[in-house]
Design a protein around this motif. Structure first.
Motif, PDB file in Angstrom:
ATOM      1  N   MET A  11      14.450  -6.469  -5.333  1.00 34.07           N
ATOM      2  CA  MET A  11      13.040  -6.793  -5.089  1.00 34.07           C
ATOM      3  C   MET A  11      12.518  -5.988  -3.904  1.00 34.07           C
ATOM      4  SD  MET A  11      11.475 -10.551  -4.011  1.00 34.07           S
ATOM      5  CE  MET A  11      11.716 -11.312  -5.626  1.00 34.07           C
ATOM      6  N   TRP A  12      11.267  -5.554  -4.010  1.00 29.16           N
ATOM      7  CA  TRP A  12      10.635  -4.860  -2.887  1.00 29.16           C
ATOM      8  C   TRP A  12       9.133  -5.165  -2.866  1.00 29.16           C
ATOM      9  CZ3 TRP A  12      12.499  -2.643  -7.256  1.00 29.16           C
ATOM     10  CH2 TRP A  12      11.633  -1.882  -8.041  1.00 29.16           C
ATOM     11  N   ALA A  13       8.522  -4.923  -1.710  1.00 27.99           N
ATOM     12  CA  ALA A  13       7.109  -5.231  -1.512  1.00 27.99           C
ATOM     13  C   ALA A  13       6.290  -3.946  -1.414  1.00 27.99           C
ATOM     14  CB  ALA A  13       6.926  -6.049  -0.236  1.00 27.99           C
ATOM     15  N   ASN A  14       5.029  -4.051  -1.830  1.00 32.67           N
ATOM     16  CA  ASN A  14       4.079  -2.954  -1.711  1.00 32.67           C
ATOM     17  C   ASN A  14       2.820  -3.455  -1.024  1.00 32.67           C
ATOM     18  OD1 ASN A  14       5.193  -0.560  -3.457  1.00 32.67           O
ATOM     19  ND2 ASN A  14       5.506  -2.378  -4.697  1.00 32.67           N
ATOM     20  N   VAL A  15       2.359  -2.713  -0.016  1.00 35.34           N
ATOM     21  CA  VAL A  15       1.077  -2.977   0.630  1.00 35.34           C
ATOM     22  C   VAL A  15       0.218  -1.730   0.434  1.00 35.34           C
ATOM     23  CG1 VAL A  15      -0.131  -3.533   2.761  1.00 35.34           C
ATOM     24  CG2 VAL A  15       2.133  -4.517   2.311  1.00 35.34           C
ATOM     25  N   SER A  16      -0.890  -1.903  -0.297  1.00 32.59           N
ATOM     26  CA  SER A  16      -1.704  -0.758  -0.700  1.00 32.59           C
ATOM     27  C   SER A  16      -3.088  -0.844  -0.062  1.00 32.59           C
ATOM     28  CB  SER A  16      -1.837  -0.712  -2.231  1.00 32.59           C
ATOM     29  OG  SER A  16      -0.563  -0.615  -2.836  1.00 32.59           O
ATOM     30  N   PRO A  17      -3.392   0.015   0.905  1.00 29.89           N
ATOM     31  CA  PRO A  17      -4.732   0.042   1.486  1.00 29.89           C
ATOM     32  C   PRO A  17      -5.707   0.724   0.527  1.00 29.89           C
ATOM     33  CG  PRO A  17      -3.405   1.777   2.426  1.00 29.89           C
ATOM     34  CD  PRO A  17      -2.489   0.985   1.526  1.00 29.89           C
ATOM     35  N   PRO A  18      -6.996   0.733   0.848  1.00 25.98           N
ATOM     36  CA  PRO A  18      -7.967   1.420  -0.023  1.00 25.98           C
ATOM     37  C   PRO A  18      -7.559   2.864  -0.293  1.00 25.98           C
ATOM     38  CG  PRO A  18      -9.113   0.093   1.602  1.00 25.98           C
ATOM     39  CD  PRO A  18      -7.659   0.039   1.958  1.00 25.98           C
ATOM     40  N   GLY A  19      -7.673   3.265  -1.553  1.00 23.92           N
ATOM     41  CA  GLY A  19      -7.313   4.618  -1.969  1.00 23.92           C
ATOM     42  C   GLY A  19      -5.873   4.774  -2.411  1.00 23.92           C
ATOM     43  N   ALA A  20      -5.020   3.807  -2.113  1.00 26.07           N
ATOM     44  CA  ALA A  20      -3.603   3.922  -2.479  1.00 26.07           C
ATOM     45  C   ALA A  20      -3.419   3.741  -3.981  1.00 26.07           C
ATOM     46  CB  ALA A  20      -2.774   2.895  -1.721  1.00 26.07           C
ATOM     47  N   LEU A  21      -2.341   4.302  -4.504  1.00 23.71           N
ATOM     48  CA  LEU A  21      -2.023   4.216  -5.931  1.00 23.71           C
ATOM     49  C   LEU A  21      -0.528   4.354  -6.115  1.00 23.71           C
ATOM     50  CD1 LEU A  21      -1.333   7.371  -7.106  1.00 23.71           C
ATOM     51  CD2 LEU A  21      -3.725   7.610  -6.491  1.00 23.71           C
ATOM     52  N   ASN A  22      -0.081   4.139  -7.341  1.00 21.80           N
ATOM     53  CA  ASN A  22       1.303   4.411  -7.726  1.00 21.80           C
ATOM     54  C   ASN A  22       1.299   5.350  -8.918  1.00 21.80           C
ATOM     55  OD1 ASN A  22       1.493   1.580  -6.357  1.00 21.80           O
ATOM     56  ND2 ASN A  22       3.596   2.353  -6.403  1.00 21.80           N
ATOM     57  N   MET A  23       1.994   6.465  -8.765  1.00 21.33           N
ATOM     58  CA  MET A  23       2.077   7.437  -9.843  1.00 21.33           C
ATOM     59  C   MET A  23       2.866   6.883 -11.022  1.00 21.33           C
ATOM     60  SD  MET A  23       2.789  10.963  -7.712  1.00 21.33           S
ATOM     61  CE  MET A  23       4.292  10.306  -6.980  1.00 21.33           C
ATOM     62  N   SER A  24       2.633   7.464 -12.182  1.00 19.62           N
ATOM     63  CA  SER A  24       3.359   7.059 -13.381  1.00 19.62           C
ATOM     64  C   SER A  24       4.856   7.253 -13.182  1.00 19.62           C
ATOM     65  CB  SER A  24       2.868   7.884 -14.573  1.00 19.62           C
ATOM     66  OG  SER A  24       3.649   7.625 -15.717  1.00 19.62           O
ATOM     67  N   ALA A  65       9.260  -2.122   9.701  1.00 19.86           N
ATOM     68  CA  ALA A  65      10.069  -1.149   8.957  1.00 19.86           C
ATOM     69  C   ALA A  65       9.188  -0.037   8.386  1.00 19.86           C
ATOM     70  CB  ALA A  65      10.823  -1.854   7.828  1.00 19.86           C
ATOM     71  N   PRO A  66       9.685   1.197   8.372  1.00 23.76           N
ATOM     72  CA  PRO A  66       8.916   2.294   7.772  1.00 23.76           C
ATOM     73  C   PRO A  66       8.880   2.189   6.255  1.00 23.76           C
ATOM     74  CG  PRO A  66      11.095   3.051   8.394  1.00 23.76           C
ATOM     75  CD  PRO A  66      10.989   1.648   8.906  1.00 23.76           C
ATOM     76  N   SER A  67       7.974   2.944   5.658  1.00 26.40           N
ATOM     77  CA  SER A  67       7.820   2.931   4.205  1.00 26.40           C
ATOM     78  C   SER A  67       8.801   3.879   3.543  1.00 26.40           C
ATOM     79  CB  SER A  67       6.393   3.343   3.839  1.00 26.40           C
ATOM     80  OG  SER A  67       6.246   3.466   2.437  1.00 26.40           O
ATOM     81  N   LEU A  68       9.286   3.486   2.394  1.00 27.91           N
ATOM     82  CA  LEU A  68       9.990   4.416   1.525  1.00 27.91           C
ATOM     83  C   LEU A  68       8.969   5.223   0.737  1.00 27.91           C
ATOM     84  CD1 LEU A  68      12.881   2.256   0.001  1.00 27.91           C
ATOM     85  CD2 LEU A  68      12.864   3.570   2.138  1.00 27.91           C
ATOM     86  N   ALA A  69       9.355   6.419   0.310  1.00 29.63           N
ATOM     87  CA  ALA A  69       8.501   7.253  -0.533  1.00 29.63           C
ATOM     88  C   ALA A  69       9.054   7.215  -1.944  1.00 29.63           C
ATOM     89  CB  ALA A  69       8.452   8.687  -0.008  1.00 29.63           C
ATOM     90  N   ARG A  70       8.398   6.485  -2.809  1.00 29.46           N
ATOM     91  CA  ARG A  70       8.799   6.377  -4.198  1.00 29.46           C
ATOM     92  C   ARG A  70       7.618   6.818  -5.069  1.00 29.46           C
ATOM     93  NH1 ARG A  70      12.921   6.375  -1.856  1.00 29.46           N
ATOM     94  NH2 ARG A  70      14.659   4.897  -2.017  1.00 29.46           N
ATOM     95  N   SER A  71       7.093   5.920  -5.900  1.00 22.39           N
ATOM     96  CA  SER A  71       5.923   6.266  -6.706  1.00 22.39           C
ATOM     97  C   SER A  71       4.634   6.049  -5.928  1.00 22.39           C
ATOM     98  CB  SER A  71       5.885   5.424  -7.985  1.00 22.39           C
ATOM     99  OG  SER A  71       5.676   4.051  -7.667  1.00 22.39           O
ATOM    100  N   ASN A  72       4.728   5.410  -4.760  1.00 25.32           N
ATOM    101  CA  ASN A  72       3.549   5.050  -3.990  1.00 25.32           C
ATOM    102  C   ASN A  72       2.912   6.267  -3.329  1.00 25.32           C
ATOM    103  OD1 ASN A  72       6.170   4.747  -2.631  1.00 25.32           O
ATOM    104  ND2 ASN A  72       4.965   4.443  -0.767  1.00 25.32           N
ATOM    105  N   VAL A  73       1.586   6.299  -3.355  1.00 29.30           N
ATOM    106  CA  VAL A  73       0.806   7.326  -2.670  1.00 29.30           C
ATOM    107  C   VAL A  73      -0.194   6.606  -1.768  1.00 29.30           C
ATOM    108  CG1 VAL A  73      -0.805   9.250  -2.925  1.00 29.30           C
ATOM    109  CG2 VAL A  73       1.040   8.945  -4.591  1.00 29.30           C
ATOM    110  N   GLY A  74      -0.021   6.736  -0.475  1.00 29.74           N
ATOM    111  CA  GLY A  74      -0.961   6.135   0.465  1.00 29.74           C
ATOM    112  C   GLY A  74      -0.696   4.685   0.787  1.00 29.74           C
TER     113      GLY A  74
END
Length: 220
Positions: free
Chosen positions: A107-120, A51-60
């Protein structure tokens, strides 16, 4: 200086500092979480591949849809049940018992590679938010690992608009910080009011960080 003003020189006051309006944050660690984490990791990685990613607070990073209870299996259901139990412990409803109201979880999942973050950000329209950690990635050999969950002082914008360098002194006598970072590890479950602004600092290690987020509310 007039006689009246001299009469009031050196007035003494003894003031007690009182902390008001607590913001509860529950931080716990699941016992024997290895099997749960393995099942959650497997379901998340399968979904990540499909499945593709949603764009929410996640960056990268990759953000699933909020329907993980439909595809996360018994492990996701067990985690949601545990988070609701924590929310019940920290909730009060006038005229109703927190244990008997009907609770809902997204509920949802987050997979964060190096450099990824979540904005405030905040989670409007629900009572509680929660995050569960499955994998913290691999920390760097030296320096900070990053990826910390942080919370912003919700009162800060008002004094900031008046004077950016101003801080309230806390009951410990120290200036209160604008944000608080909460160290976490795999197996940790954190519950906090959904209106509290929060985010995730950049992941500075290697490998993927894997976590689950939840919105917890009641019906009616």
């Amino acid at each position: 200086m007039t006689t009246a003003s001299r009469a009031f020189d050196g007035i003494r006051v003894r003031a007690a500092q009182i902390g008001l309006y607590e913001t509860p944050i529950l931080h716990g660690r699941l016992a024997d979480a290895e099997a749960l984490n393995a099942a959650l990791r497997s379901a998340i990685l399968d979904r990540h591949a499909a499945a593709p990613s949603l764009a929410r607070s996640n960056v990268g990073g990759w953000h699933s849809a909020t329907d993980m209870l439909d595809w996360g299996g018994p492990a996701a259901a067990a985690l949601a049940d545990t988070a609701v139990k924590m929310a019940k412990r920290a909730s009060h409803f006038d005229g109703r018992d927190a244990a008997t109201v009907e609770w809902t979880v997204k509920m949802w999942a987050n997979v964060s590679p190096p450099g990824a973050l979540n904005m405030s950000h905040a989670h409007p329209g629900v009572l509680w938010a929660a995050v569960y950690y499955i994998d913290m990635g691999v920390p760097p050999s030296g320096g900070e690992a990053g990826g910390e969950l942080f919370f912003e002082d919700p009162r800060f914008p008002v004094p900031f608009m008046r004077l950016p360098g101003f801080r309230l002194l806390g009951i410990d006598g120290q200036p209160q910080p604008v944000e608080r970072r909460l160290p976490t590890d795999a197996g940790d479950l954190v519950l906090f009011p959904a209106w509290l602004r929060h985010g995730v600092r950049p992941h500075l290690g290697t490998g993927d960080r894997i976590s689950i987020a939840m919105n917890i509310d009641v019906t009616g």
